[in-house]
Design a protein around this motif. Structure first.
Motif, mmCIF file in Angstrom:
data_model
loop_
_atom_site.group_PDB
_atom_site.id
_atom_site.type_symbol
_atom_site.label_atom_id
_atom_site.label_comp_id
_atom_site.label_asym_id
_atom_site.label_seq_id
_atom_site.Cartn_x
_atom_site.Cartn_y
_atom_site.Cartn_z
ATOM 1 N N ASP A 98 0.824 -0.987 -0.069
ATOM 2 C CA ASP A 98 0.102 -0.007 -0.004
ATOM 3 C C ASP A 98 0.900 1.225 -0.037
ATOM 4 O O ASP A 98 2.171 1.137 0.120
ATOM 5 N N THR A 139 -4.647 3.725 0.330
ATOM 6 C CA THR A 139 -4.803 3.793 1.778
ATOM 7 C C THR A 139 -4.842 2.634 2.548
ATOM 8 O O THR A 139 -4.812 2.570 3.965
ATOM 9 N N ARG A 141 -7.110 0.328 2.235
ATOM 10 C CA ARG A 141 -8.381 -0.203 2.788
ATOM 11 C C ARG A 141 -8.953 -1.324 1.842
ATOM 12 O O ARG A 141 -9.800 -1.748 2.309
ATOM 13 N N ARG A 142 -8.494 -1.389 0.711
ATOM 14 C CA ARG A 142 -9.031 -2.581 -0.472
ATOM 15 C C ARG A 142 -7.882 -3.080 -1.258
ATOM 16 O O ARG A 142 -6.693 -2.492 -1.144
ATOM 17 N N ASP A 155 -12.992 -5.393 -0.123
ATOM 18 C CA ASP A 155 -12.719 -4.501 1.213
ATOM 19 C C ASP A 155 -12.197 -5.316 2.252
ATOM 20 O O ASP A 155 -12.026 -6.436 2.126
ATOM 21 N N ALA A 156 -11.622 -4.588 3.310
ATOM 22 C CA ALA A 156 -11.092 -5.022 4.407
ATOM 23 C C ALA A 156 -11.987 -6.016 4.898
ATOM 24 O O ALA A 156 -11.549 -7.187 5.764
#
Length: 701
Positions: A98, A139, A141-142, A155-156
């Protein structure tokens, strides 16, 4: 244990060596792949903590799979990607981080995993199908991934959504030409805020279908591949910005004029940047994309009457918003590959820039050569000065690679003084540690004599048997590649290890980098344009004769030549055109008819077949082999070798060459490699060594 057996068991001493080294943007973590030992082919994910100066294993494939599934049972798209990457290791093939470098995503046996690099926790996410090329958004998150040619985002919490997919096309994957010839191995790029993805859509409906079949498996159906051979249609590649909420924007550029997508990037400093080329690659554009509308603006033009050679790692936005572009400086006496920021030169003109690898405390880090093509060094380039400057960070002669982030840089060094790469970790200018290698040490040291010869200053290397006594005449083995993008004459011991085995078998082993190979200057690279065979073979013969004057122990009455792929073409060319020089040839996976090879590579150097049929004919081994030798004693023997499921240089090349040789009464033999691709992996190449040695000994007497 002798070299061939040991090399096969250790994958040429690479098992256990670190690879895919990556530095987090803040410089706090170094992430890499490595197996547990010299005969372990399964790579695990590791982390080096810069502050603690310790390393730890993050993801162990054996523990994650728990015997449920063999990690070699890969999706077809993953196998194809590894073939393009020339990757034969098992376990974790690649990973992506990330934006902060605190989370990694990777695929293992087609399953999707997420690793927290701070805690060491690794969890499996349930994907919609076999996973290829997973990448977290900046970010964290995904995670996006491709399965069955369809792009998904998860998604998380495990919520999986199909982002783009349709029958007959692929989304989010590089097409064959993009990966094989432009080394663009990916097909999608996250936006900096993680809310949209720039995605490639690849339509191969117009591309010719070829059928690969291994005759040793008559019960299996042929594999059908879309192969864009010279003069044929390419895949249609378009780009689209896809929002996670369902929004869709098409990216607009003149795709008919500029069909090749060479590279793409998307950073916080600006919107997406693309590099695109015309089909013959003599003109290209660097274009900026407005992700809200898909409209594009030309930022720079790239032009060369021969072909444009982009610098890997460019174009990209600098921190101050300027755009970094790689190009050539060919005026006022200069002949170099350089970097420009908004048109201003930022690297010294004496450098031959090979790749932009990262940022070190705001400055650029590049790999480049400086006057000696057999060496590659690491340079730090300040981008705030008005004049081109460079600080060389490596001093030991050899071949150096690097990755950088924050105030940390990892430098891998290969030299003639030691075996594989040694990775040193530098932080704030000091060496704070190293990435340990668990690879086997080769059984002996290889010490070639490197020198440059002829008025063209061609790089060469000569390797003698260990313990050779001066005055003893030796048969010569020319170990060759000779094609664009690859050098044989490199100041790294690992590159000479197999050649030392040949030398110890009783040969003086010679390697020559003719014009057309990289590292010297753009004019040297591009002297082969439209005249492959003439320039390359002339350089090879001239250099060999010049070396014999410097090395009187080289017996030029007994010369064999051996090569693979482009080197296979050159080996066959040598014995067909210059039987007075070369007595026999080992011809591995050669391109024998350039109209059967792919569009981007072939047309870059030879033009379009319909517009330059005479160029293709002049460089064809088939037409040359079909001509009976002038004298029977000039019919030099060849050993042809080819993998039957090679999807890069298909086996038809060698089969057609064999037919032409047979028709002309030229002596040859052929070894078909069942189940083998272009890499001839799995120890096949090493098993061939003794067979090749026996052939050469019998042929040269």
């Amino acid at each position: 244990m002798d070299y061939p057996e040991l090399a096969a068991r250790t994958r040429r001493f690479s098992y256990g060596a670190p690879r895919a080294v990556t530095v987090s943007p803040d410089g706090a973590r170094v992430v890499f792949l490595r197996s547990s030992g010299p005969e372990d082919p399964t790579d695990a994910l590791w982390l080096y903590d810069v502050a603690a100066r310790t390393e730890r294993r993050i993801a162990d494939p054996a523990a994650l799979l728990q015997g449920d599934k063999d990690d070699t049972d890969l999706p077809a798209a993953e196998r194809a990607l590894r073939e393009r990457l020339r990757l034969s290791a098992g376990g974790i093939g690649s990973f992506a981080l990330d934006g902060a470098g605190v989370m990694a995503a990777f695929a293992l046996g087609g399953r999707l995993f997420r690793a927290d690099l701070l805690t060491g926790d690794v969890v499996e996410l349930r994907a919609a199908g076999p996973v290829v090329d997973p990448r977290p958004d900046p970010t964290g998150r995904r995670i996006a991934y491709v399965t069955g040619g369809v792009l998904h985002v998860i998604d998380a919490d495990g919520t999986d959504a199909l982002l783009a997919g349709e029958a007959g096309v692929t989304w989010g994957m590089a097409e064959f030409i993009g990966a094989e010839e432009f080394h663009r191995f990916r097909g999608y790029w996250w936006s900096p805020d993680g809310r949209s993805i720039l995605t490639a859509r690849v339509d191969e409906s117009r591309v010719p279908r070829w059928h690969l079949h291994d005759p040793s498996q008559p019960d299996q159906d042929p594999t059908t591949v879309a192969y864009p051979h010279a003069g044929a249609d390419n895949a249609k590649v378009t780009l689209h910005v896809l929002d996670l909420d369902g929004g869709w924007v098409d990216v607009h550029w003149d795709r008919e004029t500029y069909p090749y997508l060479v590279s793409a990037s998307w950073s916080e400093q600006g919107g997406p940047l693309l590099a695109v080329l015309r089909r013959l690659q003599q003109h290209g554009l660097v274009i900026a994309v407005d992700p809200r509308t898909g409209e594009t603006q030309v930022h720079a033009e790239l032009a060369d009457p021969r072909w444009v050679e982009p610098v890997p790692g460019t174009p990209v936005h600098l921190a101050d918003g300027r755009v970094l572009v790689g190009g050539e400086l060919a005026h006022d006496g200069y002949d170099s590959r350089c970097l420009f920021a908004d048109g201003s030169l930022i690297t010294p003109p004496h450098l031959y820039v090979r790749r932009v690898v990262g940022r070190l405390d705001g400055d650029l880090v590049v790999e480049a050569s400086d006057g000696e093509p057999s060496e590659q060094h690491i340079f730090r380039i300040p981008i705030t000065h008005s004049s081109a400057q460079a600080q060389r960070l490596t001093s030991e002669p050899g071949w150096h690679i690097a990755q950088a982030g924050g105030r940390t840089i990892v430098i891998g060094a290969q030299t003639l003084e030691h075996g594989g790469a040694q990775y040193a970790i530098h932080h704030n200018g000091d060496v704070i540690g190293e990435i340990a290698s668990h690879a086997a040490e080769p059984p002996y040291a290889a010490r070639p004599v490197l020198e440059r010869v002829t008025d063209r200053r061609l790089p060469t290397g000569v390797l003698y048997p260990r313990g050779h006594v001066s005055g003893r005449r030796l048969p010569v083995l020319v170990a060759i590649y000779g094609g664009p993008g690859h050098q044989e004459v490199v100041a790294a011991r690992a590159r000479w290890q197999e050649k030392q085995w040949w030398a110890d078998a009783g040969f003086a082993v010679v390697s020559i980098d003719n014009r057309g190979t990289p590292g010297v200057a753009p004019s040297f690279d591009k002297a082969i344009h439209r005249r492959f065979s003439d320039v390359i073979l002339t350089d090879q013969v001239d250099a060999l004769e010049a070396l014999a004057e410097k090395h009187p122990d080289l017996d030029l009455d007994r010369v064999a030549i051996r090569g693979w792929s482009f080197g296979g073409w050159l080996s066959a060319l040598g014995v067909l055109r210059r039987p007075d020089v070369y007595r026999c040839a080992v011809v591995g996976a050669p391109v024998t008819d350039w109209s059967l090879y792919d569009t981007a590579y072939t047309e870059r150097y030879l033009g379009l077949p319909a517009e330059a049929p005479e160029v293709y004919s002049h460089n064809s081994l088939i037409e040359l082999a079909a001509e009976p030798p002038v004298r029977p004693d000039e019919a030099r023997p060849m050993l042809l070798i080819h993998g039957l499921v090679d999807d890069n240089v298909v086996a038809a090349h060698t089969l057609r060459l064999s037919a032409a040789l047979l028709g002309a009464g030229r002596p040859h033999s052929m070894i078909p490699l069942t189940g083998a691709t272009h890499m001839a992996a799995g120890g096949l190449a090493e098993k061939l060594l003794r067979i090749e040695l026996d052939f050469i000994r019998r042929s040269i007497g």
